[in-house]
Design a protein around this motif. Structure first.
Motif, PDB file in Angstrom:
ATOM      1  N   UNK A   1       0.830  -1.208   0.000  1.00  0.00           N
ATOM      2  CA  UNK A   1       0.000   0.000   0.000  1.00  0.00           C
ATOM      3  C   UNK A   1       0.864   1.258   0.000  1.00  0.00           C
ATOM      4  N   UNK A   2       1.923   1.265   0.806  1.00  0.00           N
ATOM      5  CA  UNK A   2       2.782   2.444   0.855  1.00  0.00           C
ATOM      6  C   UNK A   2       3.584   2.601  -0.437  1.00  0.00           C
ATOM      7  N   UNK A   3       3.953   1.503  -1.067  1.00  0.00           N
ATOM      8  CA  UNK A   3       4.648   1.574  -2.350  1.00  0.00           C
ATOM      9  C   UNK A   3       3.739   2.160  -3.428  1.00  0.00           C
ATOM     10  N   UNK A   4       2.458   1.803  -3.365  1.00  0.00           N
ATOM     11  CA  UNK A   4       1.492   2.369  -4.312  1.00  0.00           C
ATOM     12  C   UNK A   4       1.360   3.874  -4.106  1.00  0.00           C
ATOM     13  N   UNK A   5       1.373   4.316  -2.842  1.00  0.00           N
ATOM     14  CA  UNK A   5       1.300   5.746  -2.560  1.00  0.00           C
ATOM     15  C   UNK A   5       2.549   6.458  -3.075  1.00  0.00           C
ATOM     16  N   UNK A   6       3.702   5.804  -2.985  1.00  0.00           N
ATOM     17  CA  UNK A   6       4.921   6.401  -3.549  1.00  0.00           C
ATOM     18  C   UNK A   6       4.774   6.609  -5.049  1.00  0.00           C
ATOM     19  N   UNK A   7       4.229   5.619  -5.734  1.00  0.00           N
ATOM     20  CA  UNK A   7       4.050   5.753  -7.186  1.00  0.00           C
ATOM     21  C   UNK A   7       3.093   6.895  -7.508  1.00  0.00           C
ATOM     22  N   UNK A   8       2.017   7.020  -6.702  1.00  0.00           N
ATOM     23  CA  UNK A   8       1.064   8.108  -6.927  1.00  0.00           C
ATOM     24  C   UNK A   8       1.741   9.460  -6.762  1.00  0.00           C
ATOM     25  N   UNK A   9       2.534   9.591  -5.698  1.00  0.00           N
ATOM     26  CA  UNK A   9       3.195  10.876  -5.456  1.00  0.00           C
ATOM     27  C   UNK A   9       4.263  11.168  -6.505  1.00  0.00           C
ATOM     28  N   UNK A  10       4.942  10.145  -6.973  1.00  0.00           N
ATOM     29  CA  UNK A  10       5.927  10.362  -8.029  1.00  0.00           C
ATOM     30  C   UNK A  10       5.254  10.926  -9.277  1.00  0.00           C
ATOM     31  N   UNK A  11       4.071  10.390  -9.601  1.00  0.00           N
ATOM     32  CA  UNK A  11       3.328  10.914 -10.742  1.00  0.00           C
ATOM     33  C   UNK A  11       2.839  12.330 -10.514  1.00  0.00           C
ATOM     34  N   UNK A  12       2.538  12.671  -9.256  1.00  0.00           N
ATOM     35  CA  UNK A  12       2.055  14.002  -8.926  1.00  0.00           C
ATOM     36  C   UNK A  12       3.176  15.040  -8.987  1.00  0.00           C
ATOM     37  N   UNK A  13       4.355  14.667  -8.511  1.00  0.00           N
ATOM     38  CA  UNK A  13       5.449  15.629  -8.408  1.00  0.00           C
ATOM     39  C   UNK A  13       6.365  15.624  -9.622  1.00  0.00           C
ATOM     40  N   UNK A  14       6.330  14.550 -10.426  1.00  0.00           N
ATOM     41  CA  UNK A  14       7.166  14.491 -11.618  1.00  0.00           C
ATOM     42  C   UNK A  14       6.333  14.003 -12.808  1.00  0.00           C
ATOM     43  N   UNK A  15       5.254  14.690 -13.159  1.00  0.00           N
ATOM     44  CA  UNK A  15       4.392  14.167 -14.227  1.00  0.00           C
ATOM     45  C   UNK A  15       5.002  14.259 -15.617  1.00  0.00           C
ATOM     46  N   UNK A  16       5.799  15.295 -15.840  1.00  0.00           N
ATOM     47  CA  UNK A  16       6.314  15.527 -17.196  1.00  0.00           C
ATOM     48  C   UNK A  16       7.795  15.865 -17.201  1.00  0.00           C
ATOM     49  N   UNK A  17       8.517  15.387 -16.211  1.00  0.00           N
ATOM     50  CA  UNK A  17       9.931  15.729 -16.148  1.00  0.00           C
ATOM     51  C   UNK A  17      10.736  14.483 -15.815  1.00  0.00           C
ATOM     52  N   UNK A  18      11.928  14.361 -16.381  1.00  0.00           N
ATOM     53  CA  UNK A  18      12.765  13.197 -16.053  1.00  0.00           C
ATOM     54  C   UNK A  18      13.314  13.324 -14.640  1.00  0.00           C
ATOM     55  N   UNK A  19      13.668  12.201 -14.060  1.00  0.00           N
ATOM     56  CA  UNK A  19      14.299  12.244 -12.743  1.00  0.00           C
ATOM     57  C   UNK A  19      15.700  12.832 -12.896  1.00  0.00           C
ATOM     58  N   UNK A  20      16.153  13.472 -11.844  1.00  0.00           N
ATOM     59  CA  UNK A  20      17.476  14.082 -11.860  1.00  0.00           C
ATOM     60  C   UNK A  20      18.555  13.004 -11.753  1.00  0.00           C
ATOM     61  N   UNK A  21      19.706  13.271 -12.358  1.00  0.00           N
ATOM     62  CA  UNK A  21      20.809  12.338 -12.276  1.00  0.00           C
ATOM     63  C   UNK A  21      21.442  12.346 -10.885  1.00  0.00           C
ATOM     64  N   UNK A  22      21.672  11.179 -10.327  1.00  0.00           N
ATOM     65  CA  UNK A  22      22.270  11.044  -8.999  1.00  0.00           C
ATOM     66  C   UNK A  22      23.664  10.430  -9.081  1.00  0.00           C
TER      67      UNK A  22
END
Length: 225
Positions: A116-137
């Motif tokens: 359930x918490x992993x699903x919430x992470x995926x939801x938030x990732x879509x909310x905060x990064x809908x149209x942008x690539x992840x930053x390089x680490x």
């Protein structure tokens, strides 16, 4: 570890705390590939001040507490996501006690909470990064920022997730901590906390204004369109 800044405590608000924290992190300004990762939601306003002052890129590392199946307020662990990859960190004592007390169903119930918490992470990732690539680490200097450390479990999960992505140098940073941050030092190359071991019982006590940070504010700080 940073201990003092000469700044009067408590902080006015998260922006004020972010400016103080940025001053404590000033030596990192100018590093190539410098990336600041805020912990949503309350850590992002602090991280935004740090990123602006250090001329660094800003993104988020997402963390969710894995609550005890029968006592959700008790952390059995945490799961974090950075650059699209997830890592779980467990409170071994809590997990052992839980599995011993519920041998037949304990693991399945714990797995359900993690799912359930992993699903919430995926939801938030879509909310905060809908149209942008992840930053390089990988190979870069990364500063992970929260608005304060209570038990440190959330920061530990975030650091574990980021460490898996092989940054060259990893920094844990927060304006304050309620207690010694010993567990953090083993996971980061540097720990910067201007108001360390404050002896306060809650992070909110370190601020005059400590309201909820909403998704809309986080999206605005990340410049999500």
């Amino acid at each position: 570890m940073g201990q003092t800044s000469g700044h009067p405590y408590p902080y006015t608000d998260r922006a004020d705390a972010g400016r103080v924290l940025a001053g404590a992190l000033a030596d990192y300004r100018g590093r190539k590939g410098l990336l600041v990762l805020g912990l949503p939601r309350g850590g992002v306003p602090v991280a935004a001040e740090v990123a602006g002052a250090l001329d660094a890129a800003l993104d988020v590392v997402l963390v969710r507490k894995i609550g005890h199946p029968r006592q959700p307020e008790l952390a059995a662990g945490a799961v974090a996501e950075a650059a699209g990859e997830r890592t779980a960190v467990w409170n071994d004592d809590v997990v052992r006690f839980w599995l011993a007390s519920a041998p037949a169903t304990g693991q399945a119930e714990l797995d359900a909470v993690l799912s359930a918490e992993s699903a919430e992470l995926r939801r938030r990732a879509g909310l905060y990064r809908p149209n942008r690539p992840v930053q390089g680490i990988r190979g870069n200097t990364v500063i992970v920022v929260d608005d304060g450390l209570a038990t440190g479990a959330t920061m530990r999960a975030a650091l574990a997730a980021v460490r898996n992505l092989e940054p060259q140098w990893l920094v844990a940073a927060a304006p304050m901590s309620c207690a010694p941050a010993g567990g953090i030092t083993a996971l980061a190359d540097d720990v910067v906390i201007p108001w360390a071991d404050s002896t306060l019982s809650a992070v909110g006590q370190a601020y005059r204004v400590f309201g909820q940070t909403g998704d809309a504010e986080v999206r605005a700080l990340l410049r999500v369109e």
